[in-house]
Design an enzyme around this catalytic site. Structure first.
Site, PDB file in Angstrom:
ATOM      1  N   HIS A  30      -1.472  15.706 -14.432  1.00 61.41           N
ATOM      2  CA  HIS A  30      -2.922  15.512 -14.493  1.00 61.41           C
ATOM      3  C   HIS A  30      -3.541  16.230 -15.697  1.00 61.41           C
ATOM      4  O   HIS A  30      -4.575  15.811 -16.191  1.00 61.41           O
ATOM      5  CB  HIS A  30      -3.586  15.985 -13.188  1.00 61.41           C
ATOM      6  CG  HIS A  30      -3.359  17.424 -12.889  1.00 61.41           C
ATOM      7  ND1 HIS A  30      -2.243  17.869 -12.210  1.00 61.41           N
ATOM      8  CD2 HIS A  30      -4.099  18.510 -13.170  1.00 61.41           C
ATOM      9  CE1 HIS A  30      -2.311  19.186 -12.088  1.00 61.41           C
ATOM     10  NE2 HIS A  30      -3.418  19.601 -12.663  1.00 61.41           N
ATOM     11  N   CYS A  52      -3.466  12.021  -9.307  1.00 63.63           N
ATOM     12  CA  CYS A  52      -3.732  11.277 -10.551  1.00 63.63           C
ATOM     13  C   CYS A  52      -2.773  10.105 -10.737  1.00 63.63           C
ATOM     14  O   CYS A  52      -2.963   9.303 -11.634  1.00 63.63           O
ATOM     15  CB  CYS A  52      -3.637  12.214 -11.754  1.00 63.63           C
ATOM     16  SG  CYS A  52      -1.951  12.703 -12.206  1.00 63.63           S
ATOM     17  N   LYS A 102       0.859  -1.182   0.000  1.00 70.92           N
ATOM     18  CA  LYS A 102       0.000   0.000   0.000  1.00 70.92           C
ATOM     19  C   LYS A 102       0.892   1.227   0.000  1.00 70.92           C
ATOM     20  O   LYS A 102       1.813   1.329   0.800  1.00 70.92           O
ATOM     21  CB  LYS A 102      -0.885   0.016   1.247  1.00 70.92           C
ATOM     22  CG  LYS A 102      -1.847   1.199   1.264  1.00 70.92           C
ATOM     23  CD  LYS A 102      -2.551   1.369   2.599  1.00 70.92           C
ATOM     24  CE  LYS A 102      -3.649   0.377   2.780  1.00 70.92           C
ATOM     25  NZ  LYS A 102      -4.446   0.649   3.994  1.00 70.92           N
ATOM     26  N   CYS A 134       2.877  16.957  -6.992  1.00 75.12           N
ATOM     27  CA  CYS A 134       2.284  17.164  -8.317  1.00 75.12           C
ATOM     28  C   CYS A 134       3.286  17.848  -9.245  1.00 75.12           C
ATOM     29  O   CYS A 134       3.958  18.793  -8.845  1.00 75.12           O
ATOM     30  CB  CYS A 134       1.028  18.031  -8.174  1.00 75.12           C
ATOM     31  SG  CYS A 134       0.272  18.480  -9.747  1.00 75.12           S
ATOM     32  N   CYS A 184       0.060  15.088  -5.719  1.00 75.83           N
ATOM     33  CA  CYS A 184      -0.536  14.381  -6.856  1.00 75.83           C
ATOM     34  C   CYS A 184      -1.699  13.501  -6.412  1.00 75.83           C
ATOM     35  O   CYS A 184      -1.617  12.802  -5.410  1.00 75.83           O
ATOM     36  CB  CYS A 184       0.539  13.516  -7.513  1.00 75.83           C
ATOM     37  SG  CYS A 184      -0.088  12.513  -8.877  1.00 75.83           S
TER      38      CYS A 184
END
Length: 109
Positions: free
Chosen positions: A91, A78, A58, A87, A76
């Site tokens: 995206h 996406c 995970k 990020c 992030c």
């Protein structure tokens, strides 16, 4: 408070949180904001995380807000970022290719 709902195959998730919706036209309602959900979908059959740290059972990242170097830090959501968990704007390409509307999580210091 946000709640994440995922299908068993994890190909479709919804992030539900309070969402302000403009009040209805006069005479059509009480004029209060309504609650809603925002849907974030991955391409069918590919899952949400295509390649980031797949060897881990995970992927979980924790950052204390006091340790952030900038007053506003984008994270992030996406799973396309080359600088994950931060990020890098990936995206935008993902959204154009899939019709999705995912954007970063902005954390303020």
């Amino acid at each position: 408070m946000a709640t994440l709902f995922c299908a068993a195959a994890a190909t479709s998730c919804r992030l539900a949180f309070p969402l302000a919706v403009p009040a209805p036209a006069p005479g059509l309602g009480r004029g209060r904001a309504r609650r809603g959900t925002v849907a974030v979908r991955a391409e069918a059959g590919t899952g949400i995380n295509p390649a980031i740290r797949k060897e881990e059972a995970k992927v979980v990242d924790t950052v204390l807000a006091g340790e952030l170097s900038k007053p506003l830090t984008p994270y992030c959501r996406c799973w396309r970022s080359g600088t994950f968990p931060l990020c890098d704007g990936s995206h935008v390409k993902h959204n154009k290719a899939t019709g999705d509307n995912v954007g970063p999580l902005l954390v303020k210091k």
